[in-house]
Scaffold this active site. Structure first.
Site, PDB file in Angstrom:
ATOM      1  N   LYS A  53       0.096 -13.147   5.008  1.00 31.88           N
ATOM      2  CA  LYS A  53       0.102 -14.118   3.907  1.00 31.88           C
ATOM      3  C   LYS A  53       1.335 -15.023   4.015  1.00 31.88           C
ATOM      4  O   LYS A  53       1.239 -16.240   3.838  1.00 31.88           O
ATOM      5  CB  LYS A  53       0.066 -13.381   2.561  1.00 31.88           C
ATOM      6  CG  LYS A  53      -1.320 -12.813   2.264  1.00 31.88           C
ATOM      7  CD  LYS A  53      -1.329 -11.785   1.146  1.00 31.88           C
ATOM      8  CE  LYS A  53      -2.726 -11.161   1.053  1.00 31.88           C
ATOM      9  NZ  LYS A  53      -2.803  -9.995   0.173  1.00 31.88           N
ATOM     10  N   GLN A  97       0.678  -7.078  -4.168  1.00 35.24           N
ATOM     11  CA  GLN A  97      -0.191  -6.418  -3.188  1.00 35.24           C
ATOM     12  C   GLN A  97      -0.666  -5.062  -3.720  1.00 35.24           C
ATOM     13  O   GLN A  97       0.143  -4.261  -4.187  1.00 35.24           O
ATOM     14  CB  GLN A  97       0.564  -6.260  -1.856  1.00 35.24           C
ATOM     15  CG  GLN A  97      -0.269  -5.744  -0.719  1.00 35.24           C
ATOM     16  CD  GLN A  97      -1.346  -6.734  -0.263  1.00 35.24           C
ATOM     17  OE1 GLN A  97      -1.185  -7.949  -0.357  1.00 35.24           O
ATOM     18  NE2 GLN A  97      -2.458  -6.215   0.216  1.00 35.24           N
ATOM     19  N   ASP A 120      -4.983 -14.313  -7.231  1.00 32.81           N
ATOM     20  CA  ASP A 120      -5.948 -13.264  -6.841  1.00 32.81           C
ATOM     21  C   ASP A 120      -7.233 -13.367  -7.665  1.00 32.81           C
ATOM     22  O   ASP A 120      -8.265 -12.803  -7.283  1.00 32.81           O
ATOM     23  CB  ASP A 120      -5.339 -11.879  -7.104  1.00 32.81           C
ATOM     24  CG  ASP A 120      -4.860 -11.187  -5.835  1.00 32.81           C
ATOM     25  OD1 ASP A 120      -5.450 -11.441  -4.760  1.00 32.81           O
ATOM     26  OD2 ASP A 120      -3.926 -10.372  -5.932  1.00 32.81           O
TER      27      ASP A 120
HETATM   28  N1  GUN Z   1      -5.080  -5.355  -1.248  1.00 37.63           N
HETATM   29  C1  GUN Z   1      -6.168  -5.497  -0.457  1.00 37.63           C
HETATM   30  N2  GUN Z   1      -6.796  -6.671  -0.722  1.00 37.63           N
HETATM   31  C2  GUN Z   1      -6.081  -7.273  -1.698  1.00 37.63           C
HETATM   32  C3  GUN Z   1      -6.211  -8.513  -2.377  1.00 37.63           C
HETATM   33  O1  GUN Z   1      -7.136  -9.305  -2.175  1.00 37.63           O
HETATM   34  N3  GUN Z   1      -5.247  -8.788  -3.302  1.00 37.63           N
HETATM   35  C4  GUN Z   1      -4.235  -7.932  -3.590  1.00 37.63           C
HETATM   36  N4  GUN Z   1      -3.351  -8.296  -4.528  1.00 37.63           N
HETATM   37  N5  GUN Z   1      -4.084  -6.784  -2.966  1.00 37.63           N
HETATM   38  C5  GUN Z   1      -5.002  -6.457  -2.026  1.00 37.63           C
END
Ligand code: GUN
Length: 285
Positions: A53, A97, A120
């Site tokens: 990211k 996350q 998200d």
């Molecule tokens: N962990 C795995 N996929 C995601 C996601 O799309 N967003 C977040 N915040 N954590 C994750």
């Protein structure tokens, strides 16, 4: 005839080029999108996601912050950090996350993120806006699925879409998005009798259950579009989707590979959400 492959990497690259052009235009006005990613603990998969990211932010010229907190961080400390970023004008998107360590509850953390910065799309208000069709930041993987369909000329309008899986992260939101795109939507799950028979009705089959190679050719109507959201690590270390790709290839009309299908779209849609949030914060639509 063999199915046409939906190349998520190529489509993702195209969208990133579009984003980069907008970022350059905004930069001329002194505006720069900003994303903070917060990671609590040392989950190895999460560390890879967070790095990817941050790299996407750098490639696109975003302001990027990564906060790595120790596994024994308290819920209160995390909530205070989120409150700080809610007020930070350099930051347009806040991503915590998941999964979080067991002593931190997910819900109060998600609820604490400002809806305007909820890139998200997990906040209950974002989910509600999606449900009633109001403008909102959309959850990234479901939004990516819709982009894959539209950009390959497989518009959901008037089609029967069958979604296998009812998670809050994929199954439920992708169902709402498909409905919004004028598909007729069936959502099924582990308690649905005769899953293959229901799946076989689909013009568009979306699978998000986390069971490797669950979907075989007898689940697929000839010519159907098959979107595989699953990413499963097999014992031999290889990745497999929820669809038995080799088995389904000759029956489907279109199919996403794993890896290289839905996967590359998720971070790209996160970048698109951060850009959208930035434009909104600056009164641009
Ligand atoms: N962990 C795995 N996929 C995601 C996601 O799309 N967003 C977040 N915040 N954590 C994750």
């Amino acid at each position: 005839m063999s199915a046409r492959i939906i190349n998520g990497k190529e489509i993702s690259d195209t969208i990133r080029r579009e984003i980069r052009e907008e970022v350059e235009r905004l930069s001329g006005r002194g505006i720069r999108p900003g994303l903070v990613v917060i990671l609590v603990g040392e989950d190895p998969a999460s560390q890879v996601y967070v790095r990817n990211k941050a790299k996407a932010c750098e490639d696109l010229g975003y302001h990027s912050e990564v906060v790595r907190l120790p596994a024994d961080t308290t819920q209160d400390e995390l909530l205070h950090l989120i409150a700080k970023y809610n007020e930070d004008p350099k930051i347009n998107g806040i991503l915590v996350q998941l999964p979080l360590p067991k002593h931190i509850a997910e819900k109060p953390v998600i609820d604490a993120i400002s809806v305007d910065k909820d890139v998200d799309g997990f906040h209950p208000i974002s989910v509600g806006n999606l449900m009633i069709g109001d403008d909102s930041l959309l959850p990234c993987t479901p939004a990516g699925v819709i982009e894959l369909l539209k950009r390959t000329g497989n518009s959901p309008a008037g089609k029967h879409a069958v979604v296998v899986g009812r998670s809050n992260i994929v199954g439920k939101p992708v169902s709402m998005l498909l409905l919004r795109e004028n598909a007729t939507v069936t959502v099924c799950h582990s308690r649905t009798p005769d899953l293959p028979a229901v799946a076989r009705q689909a013009d568009i089959l979306i699978v998000a259950v986390g069971v490797p190679k669950l979907v075989k050719r007898d689940w697929v109507k000839p010519g159907a579009v098959v979107i595989d959201v699953g990413i499963n690590r097999l014992e031999d270390g290889k990745l497999a989707g929820d669809v038995d790709y080799e088995d389904v290839l000759e029956t489907a009309g279109w199919i996403t590979p794993v890896p290289g299908g839905v996967g590359p779209m998720t971070i790209t849609m996160l970048m698109a959400n951060t850009l959208k949030s930035c434009k909104r914060a600056n009164g641009i639509d």
